[in-house]
Design an enzyme around this catalytic site. Structure first.
Site, PDB file in Angstrom:
ATOM      1  N   CYS A 123      -1.130 -33.920 -13.164  1.00  0.00           N
ATOM      2  CA  CYS A 123      -2.576 -34.085 -13.401  1.00  0.00           C
ATOM      3  C   CYS A 123      -3.182 -33.007 -14.293  1.00  0.00           C
ATOM      4  O   CYS A 123      -4.377 -33.060 -14.582  1.00  0.00           O
ATOM      5  CB  CYS A 123      -3.319 -34.116 -12.061  1.00  0.00           C
ATOM      6  N   ARG A 138       0.782  -1.238   0.000  1.00  0.00           N
ATOM      7  CA  ARG A 138       0.000   0.000   0.000  1.00  0.00           C
ATOM      8  C   ARG A 138       0.813   1.286   0.000  1.00  0.00           C
ATOM      9  O   ARG A 138       0.238   2.364  -0.097  1.00  0.00           O
ATOM     10  CB  ARG A 138      -0.959   0.001   1.209  1.00  0.00           C
ATOM     11  N   ILE A 155      10.992   1.665  10.754  1.00  0.00           N
ATOM     12  CA  ILE A 155      11.229   0.513  11.633  1.00  0.00           C
ATOM     13  C   ILE A 155      12.687   0.455  12.079  1.00  0.00           C
ATOM     14  O   ILE A 155      12.980   0.203  13.253  1.00  0.00           O
ATOM     15  CB  ILE A 155      10.807  -0.785  10.906  1.00  0.00           C
ATOM     16  N   HIS A 204      -0.069 -16.360   5.641  1.00  0.00           N
ATOM     17  CA  HIS A 204      -0.357 -16.323   4.206  1.00  0.00           C
ATOM     18  C   HIS A 204       0.576 -17.208   3.394  1.00  0.00           C
ATOM     19  O   HIS A 204       0.754 -16.992   2.198  1.00  0.00           O
ATOM     20  CB  HIS A 204      -0.281 -14.866   3.709  1.00  0.00           C
ATOM     21  N   CYS A 255      -4.218 -31.653  -7.313  1.00  0.00           N
ATOM     22  CA  CYS A 255      -3.669 -32.863  -6.682  1.00  0.00           C
ATOM     23  C   CYS A 255      -2.711 -32.548  -5.540  1.00  0.00           C
ATOM     24  O   CYS A 255      -2.279 -33.462  -4.827  1.00  0.00           O
ATOM     25  CB  CYS A 255      -2.992 -33.765  -7.716  1.00  0.00           C
ATOM     26  N   CYS A 286       0.083 -28.298 -13.726  1.00  0.00           N
ATOM     27  CA  CYS A 286       0.705 -29.436 -13.055  1.00  0.00           C
ATOM     28  C   CYS A 286       1.063 -30.516 -14.077  1.00  0.00           C
ATOM     29  O   CYS A 286       0.216 -30.894 -14.902  1.00  0.00           O
ATOM     30  CB  CYS A 286      -0.270 -29.988 -12.018  1.00  0.00           C
TER      31      CYS A 286
END
Ligand code: NAD
Length: 248
Positions: A155, A34, A236, A119, A130, A152
């Site tokens: 599959c 952001r 920070i 996350h 799969c 993939c």
């Protein structure tokens, strides 16, 4: 004034939960979402629904991920990450809950079991059908070699980075452990997060409701500043190391 209050409150805490967002990694060269030069200044959001339903959405999503990958892969932890290692060394960090997907907390020296990734992490790509996984580097190579939205090879299912997109379910076990840590800490130290992404932002609120002190370190104001014991607005690297050092 808020810095002194924050420092006093952190010094008096013994069960601290860290809560971090993309802001802690900007000093390592990984853009946040952001800020004015953040990811969303240059990209549009492809949410989970669009990813699973649209080939064009998948192509755009992978284009963004491949472009962002070198900065994340090559990033090194910074003073903010090391401040949490210092708290761990002091035996006062009960958990580090992160929204980040860059693995910089683990690479800074925190043991993997102390880090709760809400996350996921950009380490591999996973098949949504799969569950087969491949290394993220390999997935990026395939995109660069012309497979714009790779599938993939086991599959034929959709390959997606092993991270949680907007609209995608969070890992329930990690969220439960984060909530438990928040309920039992005496101080939650939220660093580098706009505190607007839900349900992640519920973690600091849960800690506060359970009686913990909330300290916020962020460049910009957040919606939770009003319930914080101290909200420090600054860089920070300038603020966090001074909050965690002890005279011992
Ligand atoms: P955000 O982009 O919404 O907020 C980041 C906050 O950090 C901003 O409020 C900004 O003021 C602050 N900030 C940035 N650099 C700072 C600095 N040097 N010092 C002090 N403050 C600084 O990020 P968020 O709250 O983490 O939520 C967005 C989502 O972004 C998360 O879900 C996360 O998964 C994802 N994300 C992660 C990474 C990463 O892993 N490094 C990078 C981009 C996005």
């Amino acid at each position: 004034m808020d810095v002194q209050t924050a420092r006093r409150l952190v010094a008096g805490a013994s069960r601290i939960v860290g809560f971090t967002g993309a802001g802690i990694s900007t000093e390592s060269g990984v853009p946040d979402f952001r800020s004015p030069n953040g990811v969303w200044a240059r990209n549009r959001i492809v949410d989970f629904q669009e990813f699973v339903s649209s080939e064009a959405g998948r192509v755009e999503y992978w284009r963004q991920k491949v472009a962002a990958w070198p900065a994340m892969r090559d990033a090194e932890p910074n003073a903010g990450h090391h401040a949490f290692v210092e708290l761990h060394r002091q035996g006062r960090l009960s958990a580090l809950v992160t929204q980040n997907i860059d693995r910089l907390h683990q690479r800074s020296g925190l043991p993997a079991e102390a880090v709760l990734e809400l996350h996921g992490a950009t380490t591999e790509a996973v098949c949504l059908s799969c569950g087969d996984t491949i290394e993220f580097d390999e997935a990026c190579r395939r995109v660069e070699d012309g497979e714009e939205a790779p599938r993939c090879r086991q599959c034929g299912g959709l390959l997606k980075p092993a991270t949680v997109s907007f609209g995608q379910a969070m890992p329930a076990d990690v969220m439960l452990r984060a909530e438990a840590a928040a309920r039992t800490c005496d101080l939650l130290l939220a660093v580098g997060s706009s505190l607007v992404v839900e349900p992640a932002a519920s973690i600091p609120r849960i800690a506060r409701q359970a009686g913990a002190v909330l300290i916020i370190v962020n460049r910009d104001p957040t919606p939770l500043d009003g319930i914080a014991g101290a909200a420090v607005h600054g860089e920070i690297r300038d603020v966090l190391p001074g909050l965690v050092t002890r005279g011992d």
